[in-house]
Motif scaffolding. Structure first.
Motif, PDB file in Angstrom:
ATOM      1  N   ALA A  25     -14.063  22.034 -23.424  1.00  0.00           N
ATOM      2  CA  ALA A  25     -14.005  23.442 -23.012  1.00  0.00           C
ATOM      3  C   ALA A  25     -12.561  23.943 -22.993  1.00  0.00           C
ATOM      4  N   PHE A  26     -11.637  23.090 -22.569  1.00  0.00           N
ATOM      5  CA  PHE A  26     -10.221  23.459 -22.541  1.00  0.00           C
ATOM      6  C   PHE A  26      -9.736  23.768 -23.954  1.00  0.00           C
ATOM      7  N   GLU A  27     -10.120  22.929 -24.915  1.00  0.00           N
ATOM      8  CA  GLU A  27      -9.712  23.150 -26.309  1.00  0.00           C
ATOM      9  C   GLU A  27     -10.232  24.481 -26.847  1.00  0.00           C
ATOM     10  N   VAL A  28     -11.436  24.851 -26.467  1.00  0.00           N
ATOM     11  CA  VAL A  28     -12.031  26.114 -26.905  1.00  0.00           C
ATOM     12  C   VAL A  28     -11.345  27.296 -26.213  1.00  0.00           C
ATOM     13  N   ALA A  29     -11.149  27.200 -24.920  1.00  0.00           N
ATOM     14  CA  ALA A  29     -10.641  28.327 -24.126  1.00  0.00           C
ATOM     15  C   ALA A  29      -9.145  28.575 -24.308  1.00  0.00           C
ATOM     16  N   ARG A  30      -8.399  27.593 -24.760  1.00  0.00           N
ATOM     17  CA  ARG A  30      -6.943  27.751 -24.859  1.00  0.00           C
ATOM     18  C   ARG A  30      -6.494  28.609 -26.034  1.00  0.00           C
ATOM     19  N   ASP A  31      -7.343  28.753 -27.052  1.00  0.00           N
ATOM     20  CA  ASP A  31      -6.977  29.539 -28.243  1.00  0.00           C
ATOM     21  C   ASP A  31      -6.600  30.967 -27.854  1.00  0.00           C
ATOM     22  N   GLY A  32      -5.496  31.443 -28.429  1.00  0.00           N
ATOM     23  CA  GLY A  32      -5.054  32.802 -28.184  1.00  0.00           C
ATOM     24  C   GLY A  32      -4.324  32.998 -26.869  1.00  0.00           C
ATOM     25  N   THR A  33      -3.980  31.902 -26.194  1.00  0.00           N
ATOM     26  CA  THR A  33      -3.264  31.991 -24.916  1.00  0.00           C
ATOM     27  C   THR A  33      -1.904  31.306 -25.049  1.00  0.00           C
TER      28      THR A  33
ATOM     29  N   ALA B  36      -1.611  23.368 -26.029  1.00  0.00           N
ATOM     30  CA  ALA B  36      -1.478  22.455 -24.884  1.00  0.00           C
ATOM     31  C   ALA B  36      -2.542  21.362 -24.878  1.00  0.00           C
ATOM     32  N   ARG B  37      -2.146  20.235 -24.318  1.00  0.00           N
ATOM     33  CA  ARG B  37      -3.072  19.119 -24.107  1.00  0.00           C
ATOM     34  C   ARG B  37      -3.518  19.140 -22.648  1.00  0.00           C
ATOM     35  N   LEU B  38      -4.710  18.637 -22.406  1.00  0.00           N
ATOM     36  CA  LEU B  38      -5.213  18.511 -21.042  1.00  0.00           C
ATOM     37  C   LEU B  38      -5.290  17.034 -20.704  1.00  0.00           C
TER      38      LEU B  38
END
Length: 118
Positions: free
Chosen positions: A47-55, A60-62
């Motif tokens: 979910a982090f990989e999906v939500a981070r786009d465009g920010t 970033a890595r989680l």
């Protein structure tokens, strides 16, 4: 999948924290996730990989630090693993525990700024 809303909240908060420190982009975010927090670490990572786009966290890595659930038994002073599903019965004195010491965490513990462009 509530991990998407959690990932979005992590990204928003990490972005706010980074900007408050004068950083425009983030390389990595570290979070502590308790065993009883109701969060699946692999699903959170996806979910982090999906939500981070465009920010500001686009690259970033989680890093997820998993925290085991630990309970405390006052009568015999024993700290013990609760496990999954949780079992709050002291293995030493065979009494129920009412104090959870760890396992519900869901917190950002570190933000690594991205290196400045050369």
């Amino acid at each position: 999948m509530h991990e998407l809303s959690i990932a979005t909240a992590i990204i928003e908060r990490a972005d706010e924290m980074a900007r408050a420190d004068g950083t425009d982009s983030v390389a990595a975010v570290t979070v502590r996730v308790g065993e009883l927090a109701g969060v699946v670490p692999d699903a959170l990572g996806f979910a982090f990989e999906v939500a981070r786009d465009g920010t500001a966290l686009a690259g970033a890595r989680l890093h997820v630090e998993q925290v085991p659930a630990q309970a405390w038994c006052g009568p015999c002073a024993e700290e013990f693993a609760v496990g999954m599903p949780p079992f709050f019965w002291c293995p030493r004195c065979d009494r129920p525990s009412t104090e959870l010491r760890s396992g519900r965490e869901l917190e950002i513990t570190a933000i690594e700024p991205a290196p400045a462009p050369a």
